[in-house]
Design an enzyme around this catalytic site. Structure first.
Site, PDB file in Angstrom:
ATOM      1  N   GLY A   1      -9.484  25.416 -51.672  1.00 41.54           N
ATOM      2  CA  GLY A   1     -10.155  24.746 -53.083  1.00 41.54           C
ATOM      3  C   GLY A   1     -11.594  25.752 -53.104  1.00 41.54           C
ATOM      4  N   LYS A   2     -12.524  26.255 -52.318  1.00 46.80           N
ATOM      5  CA  LYS A   2     -12.918  27.386 -52.497  1.00 46.80           C
ATOM      6  C   LYS A   2     -12.274  28.543 -52.417  1.00 46.80           C
ATOM      7  CE  LYS A   2     -15.817  24.919 -49.116  1.00 46.80           C
ATOM      8  NZ  LYS A   2     -15.094  24.184 -48.473  1.00 46.80           N
TER       9      LYS A   2
ATOM     10  N   ASP B   1      -6.116  32.473 -43.564  1.00 42.39           N
ATOM     11  CA  ASP B   1      -6.144  30.933 -42.853  1.00 42.39           C
ATOM     12  C   ASP B   1      -4.940  31.792 -41.242  1.00 42.39           C
ATOM     13  OD1 ASP B   1      -7.449  28.063 -43.468  1.00 42.39           O
ATOM     14  OD2 ASP B   1      -5.064  27.687 -41.912  1.00 42.39           O
TER      15      ASP B   1
ATOM     16  N   ASP C   1     -16.117  30.106 -44.142  1.00 40.91           N
ATOM     17  CA  ASP C   1     -16.141  28.295 -44.126  1.00 40.91           C
ATOM     18  C   ASP C   1     -15.872  27.450 -43.166  1.00 40.91           C
ATOM     19  OD1 ASP C   1     -16.044  25.440 -44.623  1.00 40.91           O
ATOM     20  OD2 ASP C   1     -14.984  25.434 -46.160  1.00 40.91           O
TER      21      ASP C   1
ATOM     22  N   CYS D   1     -18.664  21.269 -43.339  1.00 44.12           N
ATOM     23  CA  CYS D   1     -18.745  20.883 -43.684  1.00 44.12           C
ATOM     24  C   CYS D   1     -19.398  19.796 -42.239  1.00 44.12           C
ATOM     25  CB  CYS D   1     -17.677  19.623 -44.075  1.00 44.12           C
ATOM     26  SG  CYS D   1     -16.679  20.382 -43.055  1.00 44.12           S
TER      27      CYS D   1
END
Length: 433
Positions: free
Chosen positions: A256-257, A275, A320, A373
């Site tokens: 998404g980012k 990733d 992130d 998060c």
């Protein structure tokens, strides 16, 4: 009896048992959904998510109603009763249907010797009503350690955080700025009969008054919008993107980012998305394809730069990091069952190690945005403080932002029941030589 013929509650009990044994809902729920026709899948998902959300309250009640715990081979029946209690306490399902169908599900799970227990416990629960929660863990339906940690870390906010975690998260969209302006897309939603409002802080965000299937969203399949929480969208406002930059999105899945970065600036030199998960990386490509965007994807441990980095430094890095996900519990209530307090220290070590590795490949004059998060300071501003003690040249940039709280080393968003998730951001710049 084959899997397909099992009643929905039996399937839900199996999902809950898998979560208790360490699988996330994202792992064990999809195959369970595939065992049902499409029209029954939303109900199964609601059962599993709701039972996870209220697990600690329901489990406390059930334990109080059982004279002794069920044997391990019968543990699935414990979860079957939890699913039924969830429906009795939090759904509009008719009581007789919950009781009768749960007893039938017990038989379908080949535990006929427990039907009398199931029937008796649930009839008593229906007759007696919900008991007063015994403690804050039951009252707020969170594990004891998490309640106490939040109480310690956020003495003025812990109850609000716990309450927000139990609320239904809103459906928030990110408009593809390469395709539509936000106001333009709001008009399209209005024409489609979908009520929505602009987000307060994310410039391309739209929050729906009521969630809808994505196939009802105008031009969704053609890349007009993506589903993304407002807090997650804020990363692009901090990166200070400009044409010609080489950008890294470390720990990128599900992408998404990565997509938000590409939408925010159409003339970037390259966006590299990394990733470690071979299972999750294809999801990044799927998102890129739907949005007609291009990035360089690599499966690798971002911290092991000697295995993937080509030697060309990055102008911008979005980091992130893996974290407790304590800020997104309302979207992932299984976190309450899966996460342990003992996870936090190892996660902090990973976070600090990733920061060190990314700093080494950031170009002088470049900018790194650290994101989690999480709402736990140990993963957030304290990591930045520890990092800056090691990297004394790292310049902390205070964003000109109206959102979140200034923690002295980054900004913290707490989960808002009617708005964004819990998130943390810090902005660091590497000085020119």
């Amino acid at each position: 009896m084959g899997d397909r013929q099992q009643p929905m509650r039996a399937i839900a009990a199996g999902v809950m048992l898998a979560v208790e044994n360490g699988q996330s809902l994202s792992q064990c729920l999809p195959p369970a959904l595939n065992r049902l026709p499409a029209n029954e899948r939303p109900e199964l998902q609601a059962l599993c998510y709701g039972t996870c959300r209220w697990f600690h309250r329901l489990d406390g009640e059930l334990d109080g109603r059982l004279k002794k715990p069920l044997r391990k081979p019968d543990r699935i029946i414990h979860h079957l009763m939890l699913v039924a209690l969830f429906q009795l306490r939090f759904s509009q399902q008719a009581t007789y249907a919950v009781l009768n169908e749960t007893v039938e599900a017990c038989r379908a799970l080949e535990k006929p010797h427990l039907t009398g227990l199931v029937n008796g416990v649930l009839r008593a629960a229906e007759r007696d009503g919900a008991p007063e929660p015994a403690d804050d863990s039951a009252r707020f339906s969170h594990p004891v350690w998490m309640v106490e940690k939040l109480r310690h870390n956020w003495p003025d906010d812990w109850q609000q955080i716990l309450g927000a975690n139990n609320a239904q998260a809103p459906m928030t969209l990110r408009v593809n700025a390469l395709r539509f302006g936000r106001d333009e897309y709001l008009d399209l939603l209005a024409e489609a009969g979908i009520e929505a409002n602009p987000t307060r802080f994310a410039p391309h965000g739209i929050q729906l008054v009521n969630p809808v299937p994505v196939d009802r969203l105008p031009w969704f399949a053609d890349g007009a919008v993506s589903v993304q929480d407002e807090a997650a969208q804020l990363c692009t406002t901090l990166l200070d993107l400009a044409p010609g930059q080489r950008v890294l999105d470390a720990c990128a899945a599900p992408g998404g980012k990565t997509c938000a970065i590409l939408e925010s600036c159409g003339e970037l030199a390259e966006v590299v998305a990394i990733d470690e998960s071979a299972e999750r990386l294809p999801r990044v490509q799927e998102n890129l394809d739907r949005l007609d965007l291009n990035a360089t994807l690599k499966q690798a441990d971002a911290a092991a730069t000697d295995q993937w980095w080509d030697g060309e430094a990055f102008d911008r890095i979005l980091l992130d990091v893996p974290c407790s996900a304590s800020g997104v519990i309302r979207r992932h209530p299984d976190i309450k069952l899966l996460r342990r307090e003992s996870d936090i220290t190892p996660l902090a070590a990973i976070q600090l190690g990733l920061l060190d590795a990314m700093w080494a490949i950031l170009k002088p004059g470049g900018r790194l945005v650290y994101a989690t998060c999480s709402v736990f300071p140990q993963e957030n501003h304290r990591i930045i403080q520890r990092f800056r003690k090691q990297q004394t040249d790292a310049i902390l940039i205070e964003p000109d932002a109206q959102w979140g709280r200034d923690m002295g080393a980054g900004r913290q968003l707490l989960p808002d029941p009617i708005s964004h998730d819990g998130f943390f951001y810090a902005v660091l710049e590497k000085p020119e030589p």
